[in-house]
Scaffold this motif. Structure first.
Motif, PDB file in Angstrom:
ATOM      1  N   PRO A  96      -8.532  -0.030   0.834  1.00 25.41           N
ATOM      2  CA  PRO A  96      -8.834   1.363   0.476  1.00 25.41           C
ATOM      3  C   PRO A  96     -10.158   1.463  -0.277  1.00 25.41           C
ATOM      4  CG  PRO A  96      -6.551   0.828  -0.032  1.00 25.41           C
ATOM      5  CD  PRO A  96      -7.215  -0.463   0.327  1.00 25.41           C
ATOM      6  N   ASP A  99      -3.222   3.300 -10.433  1.00 26.63           N
ATOM      7  CA  ASP A  99      -3.837   4.051 -11.531  1.00 26.63           C
ATOM      8  C   ASP A  99      -3.983   3.115 -12.717  1.00 26.63           C
ATOM      9  OD1 ASP A  99      -4.715   5.814 -13.416  1.00 26.63           O
ATOM     10  OD2 ASP A  99      -2.961   7.116 -13.390  1.00 26.63           O
ATOM     11  N   ARG A 115       0.834  -1.208   0.000  1.00 30.32           N
ATOM     12  CA  ARG A 115       0.000   0.000   0.000  1.00 30.32           C
ATOM     13  C   ARG A 115       0.861   1.246   0.000  1.00 30.32           C
ATOM     14  NH1 ARG A 115      -3.085   0.857   5.452  1.00 30.32           N
ATOM     15  NH2 ARG A 115      -0.878   0.905   6.032  1.00 30.32           N
ATOM     16  N   ASP A 116       1.907   1.249   0.836  1.00 28.55           N
ATOM     17  CA  ASP A 116       2.792   2.412   0.911  1.00 28.55           C
ATOM     18  C   ASP A 116       3.566   2.596  -0.394  1.00 28.55           C
ATOM     19  OD1 ASP A 116       1.898   2.760   3.476  1.00 28.55           O
ATOM     20  OD2 ASP A 116       3.655   1.832   4.424  1.00 28.55           O
ATOM     21  N   SER A 141       2.590   1.686  -3.346  1.00 29.53           N
ATOM     22  CA  SER A 141       1.637   2.155  -4.344  1.00 29.53           C
ATOM     23  C   SER A 141       1.371   3.647  -4.174  1.00 29.53           C
ATOM     24  CB  SER A 141       0.328   1.366  -4.231  1.00 29.53           C
ATOM     25  OG  SER A 141      -0.626   1.823  -5.171  1.00 29.53           O
ATOM     26  N   SER A 142       1.219   4.085  -2.939  1.00 25.82           N
ATOM     27  CA  SER A 142       0.983   5.503  -2.677  1.00 25.82           C
ATOM     28  C   SER A 142       2.164   6.354  -3.111  1.00 25.82           C
ATOM     29  CB  SER A 142       0.702   5.718  -1.188  1.00 25.82           C
ATOM     30  OG  SER A 142      -0.467   5.029  -0.782  1.00 25.82           O
ATOM     31  N   ALA A 143       3.375   5.801  -2.986  1.00 24.57           N
ATOM     32  CA  ALA A 143       4.583   6.528  -3.381  1.00 24.57           C
ATOM     33  C   ALA A 143       4.880   6.404  -4.874  1.00 24.57           C
ATOM     34  CB  ALA A 143       5.776   6.013  -2.570  1.00 24.57           C
ATOM     35  N   ARG A 144       3.980   5.742  -5.628  1.00 27.49           N
ATOM     36  CA  ARG A 144       4.154   5.544  -7.073  1.00 27.49           C
ATOM     37  C   ARG A 144       5.355   4.665  -7.407  1.00 27.49           C
ATOM     38  NH1 ARG A 144      -0.756   7.014  -9.083  1.00 27.49           N
ATOM     39  NH2 ARG A 144      -1.384   9.055  -8.325  1.00 27.49           N
ATOM     40  N   VAL A 189      -5.235  -1.977  -6.351  1.00 27.43           N
ATOM     41  CA  VAL A 189      -5.052  -0.534  -6.251  1.00 27.43           C
ATOM     42  C   VAL A 189      -4.009  -0.077  -7.267  1.00 27.43           C
ATOM     43  CG1 VAL A 189      -5.681  -0.468  -3.811  1.00 27.43           C
ATOM     44  CG2 VAL A 189      -3.282  -0.757  -4.451  1.00 27.43           C
TER      45      VAL A 189
END
Length: 279
Positions: free
Chosen positions: A147, A255, A126-127, A129-132, A253
């Motif tokens: 999420p 884009d 998750r982290d 993914s959030s940081a791209r 999760v």
């Protein structure tokens, strides 16, 4: 076909020219060319514009079907010829179980697609993914709620597993579970307490491999996703005497529309894992 359809729908050479990105004279020439090829007029011309006659309406209908088919064909081959790198994160429990099928499918249908795997806990993925740092990640709800923007994949039942030949002798049930904070741990303990079954925690491991090892050597039984249990040699699902467990949920999760390679991979993940509503 685009010109004929545009003139038929818009009733004006100038409007059709704007729609298809040509000059009015070029549109007129293409209309006359089609009429010459067919050998009959397609439009009734007047000061107010052009109106399709019966032949023009028929040709416009064929044109629409032709263009729809061409669009469908183009979309298919665009997807099948997709190429590029996709950084995919998967959990070391549920995510790995169906990964061979996903990799084989992508290799057969999309040979230009390069999938780079990162295996870790859902919180780590998750982290990332959030940081791209990942394009896509398959998360499970073992440690936290998924999420709200995750694409829900098909849920998987949790089952009790034990080493081959294990028998429930009654008394305190020896169990191998994850550490504090794991939702699957909480679900297993709640199920046992609700059934009035006492237990003895023989192994605590944040990694699924530790729980599987404890079950395999006969130290304890463990609550794990059914897809994991089905792949483990020397382990059997315990189908009697122990309380039922809830399902674990998965979510995708990232884009998914970032580019064609990512979108194609996301579509293949949904195909292999299946999708459902979390409700």
């Amino acid at each position: 076909m685009r010109v004929v359809l545009a003139v038929s729908e818009l009733g004006s050479v100038r409007a059709a020219a704007d729609a298809v990105g040509l000059t009015p004279s070029a549109v007129s020439k293409q209309v006359r060319r089609v009429e010459d090829q067919i050998g009959r007029a397609l439009f009734v011309r007047s000061r107010s514009g052009l109106a399709p006659n019966a032949e023009g309406q028929a040709i416009a209908g064929y044109a629409k079907r032709f263009l729809d088919l061409a669009s469908e064909m183009g979309a298919r081959f665009d997807r099948e010829l997709v190429a590029g790198r996709v950084r995919l994160g998967i959990t070391d429990d549920v995510g790995l179980a169906k990964m061979p099928e996903l990799i084989r499918r992508c290799a057969a249908i999309h040979p230009g697609l390069r999938i780079e795997l990162t295996v870790g806990h859902s919180s780590e993925l998750r982290d990332l993914s959030s940081a791209r740092s990942l394009d896509l990640a398959i998360l499970s709800d073992g440690g936290f709620e998924l999420p709200s923007d995750a694409i829900p994949l098909s849920s998987v039942p949790l089952v009790w597993i034990a080493g081959a030949g294990w028998r429930d002798e009654g008394g305190d049930l020896p169990i191998a579970i994850s550490d504090e904070g794991c939702r699957w741990r909480a679900a297993a303990l709640t199920a046992l307490q609700g059934a009035g079954r006492s237990y003895d925690i023989r192994c605590t491991s944040p990694a699924m491999s530790g729980q599987l090892s404890a079950a395999r050597v006969g130290l304890a039984v463990a609550p794990v996703p059914a897809t994991v249990a089905a792949l483990e040699a020397g382990l059997d699902a315990v189908r009697t005497s122990l309380p039922d467990l809830p399902k674990c949920h998965l979510g995708l999760v990232g884009d998914v529309a970032a580019n064609n390679a990512v979108k194609t991979t996301a579509d293949e993940i949904c195909h292999v894992f299946g999708t459902e509503d979390l409700a």
